[in-house]
Design a protein around this motif. Structure first.
Motif, PDB file in Angstrom:
ATOM      1  N   PRO A 144       0.966  -1.131  -0.018  1.00 27.54           N
ATOM      2  CA  PRO A 144      -0.006  -0.092   0.098  1.00 27.54           C
ATOM      3  C   PRO A 144       0.747   1.259  -0.316  1.00 27.54           C
ATOM      4  O   PRO A 144       0.358   2.294  -0.529  1.00 27.54           O
ATOM      5  CB  PRO A 144      -0.801  -0.151   1.195  1.00 27.54           C
ATOM      6  CG  PRO A 144       0.008  -1.224   2.113  1.00 27.54           C
ATOM      7  CD  PRO A 144       0.375  -2.139   1.059  1.00 27.54           C
ATOM      8  N   TRP A 200       3.656   1.759  -1.433  1.00 33.55           N
ATOM      9  CA  TRP A 200       4.215   2.048  -2.835  1.00 33.55           C
ATOM     10  C   TRP A 200       3.068   2.777  -3.508  1.00 33.55           C
ATOM     11  O   TRP A 200       3.428   3.625  -4.220  1.00 33.55           O
ATOM     12  CB  TRP A 200       4.579   0.698  -3.235  1.00 33.55           C
ATOM     13  CG  TRP A 200       4.908   0.651  -4.934  1.00 33.55           C
ATOM     14  CD1 TRP A 200       4.027   0.823  -5.748  1.00 33.55           C
ATOM     15  CD2 TRP A 200       6.394   0.967  -5.389  1.00 33.55           C
ATOM     16  NE1 TRP A 200       4.834   1.035  -6.981  1.00 33.55           N
ATOM     17  CE2 TRP A 200       5.981   1.122  -6.848  1.00 33.55           C
ATOM     18  CE3 TRP A 200       7.412   0.879  -5.006  1.00 33.55           C
ATOM     19  CZ2 TRP A 200       7.263   1.098  -7.712  1.00 33.55           C
ATOM     20  CZ3 TRP A 200       8.580   1.171  -5.677  1.00 33.55           C
ATOM     21  CH2 TRP A 200       8.370   1.224  -7.032  1.00 33.55           C
ATOM     22  N   ASP A 201       2.084   2.207  -3.567  1.00 33.50           N
ATOM     23  CA  ASP A 201       0.890   2.880  -4.210  1.00 33.50           C
ATOM     24  C   ASP A 201       0.814   4.428  -3.584  1.00 33.50           C
ATOM     25  O   ASP A 201       0.543   5.266  -4.680  1.00 33.50           O
ATOM     26  CB  ASP A 201      -0.788   2.051  -3.788  1.00 33.50           C
ATOM     27  CG  ASP A 201      -0.449   0.800  -4.344  1.00 33.50           C
ATOM     28  OD1 ASP A 201       0.570   0.008  -5.084  1.00 33.50           O
ATOM     29  OD2 ASP A 201      -1.293   0.254  -4.071  1.00 33.50           O
ATOM     30  N   LEU A 202       0.829   4.468  -2.791  1.00 30.38           N
ATOM     31  CA  LEU A 202       0.753   6.014  -2.191  1.00 30.38           C
ATOM     32  C   LEU A 202       2.058   7.095  -2.644  1.00 30.38           C
ATOM     33  O   LEU A 202       1.735   7.992  -2.987  1.00 30.38           O
ATOM     34  CB  LEU A 202       0.835   5.994  -0.507  1.00 30.38           C
ATOM     35  CG  LEU A 202       0.034   7.192   0.139  1.00 30.38           C
ATOM     36  CD1 LEU A 202      -1.476   6.901   0.095  1.00 30.38           C
ATOM     37  CD2 LEU A 202       0.309   6.840   1.708  1.00 30.38           C
ATOM     38  N   PRO A 223       0.902   2.267  -9.587  1.00 28.12           N
ATOM     39  CA  PRO A 223       0.489   1.621  -8.324  1.00 28.12           C
ATOM     40  C   PRO A 223       0.723   0.058  -8.670  1.00 28.12           C
ATOM     41  O   PRO A 223       0.480  -0.329  -9.809  1.00 28.12           O
ATOM     42  CB  PRO A 223      -0.865   2.099  -8.051  1.00 28.12           C
ATOM     43  CG  PRO A 223      -1.514   2.418  -9.432  1.00 28.12           C
ATOM     44  CD  PRO A 223      -0.244   2.947 -10.157  1.00 28.12           C
TER      45      PRO A 223
END
Lengths: 555, 224
Positions: A540, A542-544, A550
């Motif tokens: 999560p 990394w996505d942020l 993402p």
């Protein structure tokens, strides 16, 4: 994010008694986690001291620094402590601290049950060590159990084990075991029912997956030990005959019951090492873990196979060749999923931009030494070879490579990795690297030569030996290695204290990591997350950090 | 880590096109996962029962291991009486198993909001469980006092009192919990919205009954 503060005294500090009360009465998973790990590390120091005394006695032939009776107590207490009061509490402590943070929730499913489990564990540990004062009954000198950590019958019967030392061993472990089983149930419920929105089972961090399998093993494997210990307790105090060979009881039954628990227990202890490595290696290789679904499958396979290999501890007993062959096969089978894990960790590192920080160094130490321990494990799974070296120092060398070189190294990796989250401060990299290399040298110097002395026929659990056996050099090397290990562990203690007093501030995410615990403050507030996070992938954060690319697009 | 290539770009493009101009940095993927439907309590009780099965499984395996291995009498067939007479083991077993039916009716009554019916069936469960315990007490009295069999007599004695004793201990624990709920219900503290907790206690009670079928089969039929 604001942290709810304790009411302050005029001097600006919380009074010591209130702070103590806050810890003793807490049901917070983070505080309990810290208490578990701290207690585990204290027991680790005690167990290390016991081991050092044994190595001092064995450094040279024909020494009499420690007498045989005391030597028997030392190896019993060392083994029992390392398994039940170091490995288990550090497993439960790290799980307690990390799992709610990693799955994005505010506490375990049953916080008070969690606190109860911790206090049962601590009571069990204190009861075991209280035997040093009261083991022979309350009048006169007491002493600790001397029956070995697997407490083979009939030596544990009243006839051979007078006084109460063995009863302390039974009760201490029984209480701890009840606490462990309850905490394991608690953690499984937490993992299954309290994950944050979006976190399906296959989006959980690998640590959570591996520990989930671990706790299910605890739930299944600890009750048989409790049952066997109840029988032993009835033998000793009610005159039952379960393991009393003179009245129709069976010593072999104890071996079966103990190892039916004992072998899964070995996996219960090593799975946390897999769990820590599966989080740390990707972060320090700057790559996603290689083969996530396969890692999950391998973990489940290890859990299942581990319930069917216990007879390999009993090859020398004289069971039928067919039974031995079946369990030889099942034991070799464990090598397959474990091998999958080794290759996946290696594949994660290949092509990565590896950062050699202390956590990663300890993980690499874990990988190398666990591999060696795994290879000697394959030797020992082979019945004829096992017959040749059964109960020798070769076996001692083997399981220390797995449990010390494997588990303890990965515990240090985990402490260096998550200490900034727990305390808000970094540990010193310089001291950490010194500790790593000293421990690496000391560990291999101590346990490497044991394979040789074992091949030369040195039995385990002897308190001294004659000089003409050819074991002198190997024992001396082993004992010198201990000095390096003591230096390393002392550096670790200094590092922790120094960092707590004046360590550099860690910030929320010092390692640029990807799992949810790094999205909150260090140390996390009592409620963990102001808003319960929503995740869409296994990484999560990394996505942020990379909204343009993402992870959930690829999973 | 770099991930380029036509396939991933294609996927990215298609995913992007399904988004309707979302401005959040975290673009929500198609659907969030479904959570497990079971509550915390249900999973915990199932796991508790699993660990209890592992515990009793060990005791039962030990019992089976020692069947026929006694080197001195009395043997099971000398002292174990399988008869339907009042307070004998089959009679008691019928009471214990019947209590499982009453507890189901009690839970149903609570779900329907019928307090009086709940108290009646729940109370009947307790009485039937109590009968089982008293019956076991009489059986033990006969064996210990009249036949002179105790833990130390022989391996059969060790196994019998351990296995049946641990079961009776679980029945006792269950009765304490059941009585607590009954008293709370009389005081009006068990509203229908607590149905799940009450239901979970009944699960534990079913386990205690179910494991008795296995214990009975092993001790009184196979081992006799």
């Amino acid at each position: 994010m604001t942290v709810v503060q304790q009411p302050l005294s005029p001097a600006g500090r919380v009074p010591a008694l209130s702070r103590l009360h806050e810890w003793v009465a807490t049901t917070d998973h983070k505080k309990l986690g810290v208490m578990y790990v701290t207690a585990g590390l204290l027991f680790f120091m005690i167990a290390g001291l016991e081991a050092s005394l044994m190595r001092w006695q064995l450094a040279l032939p024909n020494q009499s620094i420690i007498m045989p009776d005391d030597f028997n107590r030392l190896f019993t207490m060392h083994g029992t402590t390392m398994v039940f009061f170091v490995g288990m509490p550090i497993l439960f402590g790290s799980a307690n601290f990390l799992i709610p943070l990693m799955i994005g929730t505010r506490d375990l499913a049953f916080p008070r049950l969690n606190a109860f489990g911790f206090w049962l564990f601590l009571l069990g540990g204190l009861l075991l060590y209280f035997s040093y004062f009261a083991g022979q009954g309350l009048q006169g000198m007491g002493s600790a159990p001397d029956v070995g950590w697997f407490a083979y019958a009939p030596l544990t019967e009243r006839t051979f084990s007078r006084g109460h030392s063995t009863d302390y061993w039974i009760l201490g472990i029984l209480l701890t075991g009840i606490g462990s089983a309850m905490t394991a149930i608690n953690l499984v419920v937490t993992i299954l029912a309290m994950r944050c929105p979006g976190m399906s089972l296959m989006k959980m961090p690998l640590l959570v997956w591996i520990l989930l399998v671990d706790f299910i093993l605890v739930v299944v494997a600890l009750p048989p030990l409790a049952a066997a210990q109840c029988m032993l307790l009835f033998d000793r105090s009610l005159g039952a005959h379960f393991f009393d060979t003179q009245a129709g009881g069976s010593a072999l039954l104890w071996q079966n019951l103990f190892w039916f628990f004992g072998h899964p227990e070995v996996y219960i202890l090593i799975l946390p090492a897999f769990a820590f490595s599966s989080e740390i290696i990707p972060v320090f290789s700057r790559k996603v873990i290689f083969g996530y679904p396969l890692m999950v499958a391998a973990t489940v396979a290890i859990g299942i196979i581990s319930l069917g290999v216990w007879v390999h501890h009993m090859f020398a007993v004289g069971l039928s060749p067919l039974v031995n062959a079946i369990f030889m096969g099942s034991t070799m089978l464990v090598g397959v999923p474990t091998g999958i894990k080794m290759f996946n960790w290696a594949a994660t590192m290949i092509g990565g931009k590896i950062r050699f920080h202390t956590p990663m160094l300890f993980c690499l130490g874990f990988l190398c030494q666990f591999l060696l321990g795994g290879l000697t494990g394959i030797f020992l799974a082979t019945v004829p070879f096992d017959w040749a070296v059964s109960d020798s120092y070769f076996v001692v060398g083997h399981f220390h490579y797995v449990l010390f070189g494997g588990l303890v190294f990965s515990i240090f990796a985990a402490i260096y990795y998550w200490f900034p989250k727990v305390s808000g401060r970094m540990l010193s990299e310089t001291l950490g690297k010194w500790q790593f290399w000293l421990l690496m040298i000391g560990f291999n110097l101590t346990f490497g030569p044991m394979h040789v002395s074992g091949m030369l026929g040195m039995p385990r659990r002897i308190y001294t030996y004659h000089t003409e056996r050819g074991w002198d050099l190997w024992n001396l090397l082993s004992s010198i290695g201990v000095l390096f290990q003591i230096a390393a562990v002392s550096l670790f203690a200094i590092n922790i204290i120094r960092s707590l007093m004046k360590g550099a501030k860690a910030g929320d995410d010092p390692w640029d990591a990807w799992t949810l615990e790094w999205s909150t403050t260090s140390p996390p507030p009592p409620y963990n997350f102001k808003d319960i996070p929503v995740v869409h992938s296994r990484r999560p954060l990394w996505d942020l950090k990379h909204p343009d690319d993402p992870d959930w697009k690829y999973e | 880590m770099t991930r380029t290539g036509s396939t991933s770009e294609d996927i990215a493009v298609t995913t992007m096109s399904t988004q309707s101009g979302s401005s959040t940095p975290l673009m929500p993927p198609p659907a969030l996962s479904q959570k497990l439907k079971w509550s915390n309590g249900k999973i915990a009780v199932v796991l508790l029962i699993a660990s209890e099965i592992a515990f009793f499984g060990t005791l039962i395996a030990t019992y089976i291991f020692y069947i026929g291995r006694d080197i001195n009498p009395p043997y099971p067939q000398d002292v174990l009486e399988v008869s339907v007479a009042p307070l004998k083991v089959v009679f008691n077993s019928i009471f214990l198993l019947a209590s499982s039916i009453w507890i189901v009716l009690a839970v149903k009554a609570l779900a329907a909001g019928k307090k009086a019916a709940f108290l009646f069936w729940w109370g009947l469960t307790i009485l039937f469980g109590l009968e089982f315990l008293v019956g076991t007490g009489f059986e033990w009295y006969g064996m210990i006092v009249e036949d002179g069999v105790w833990m130390g007599t022989n391996v059969f004695g060790s196994c019998f009192y351990t296995l049946v004793g641990f079961h009776a201990f679980h029945v006792t624990m269950g009765l304490i919990i059941l009585t607590l709920i009954w008293v709370l219900a009389v005081l009006g503290k068990v509203p229908p919205r607590q149905i799940e907790k009450v239901d979970l206690i009944s699960w534990y009670w079913h386990f205690v009954d179910g494991i008795w079928i296995v214990v009975f089969t092993v001790v009184y039929i196979i081992g006799n």
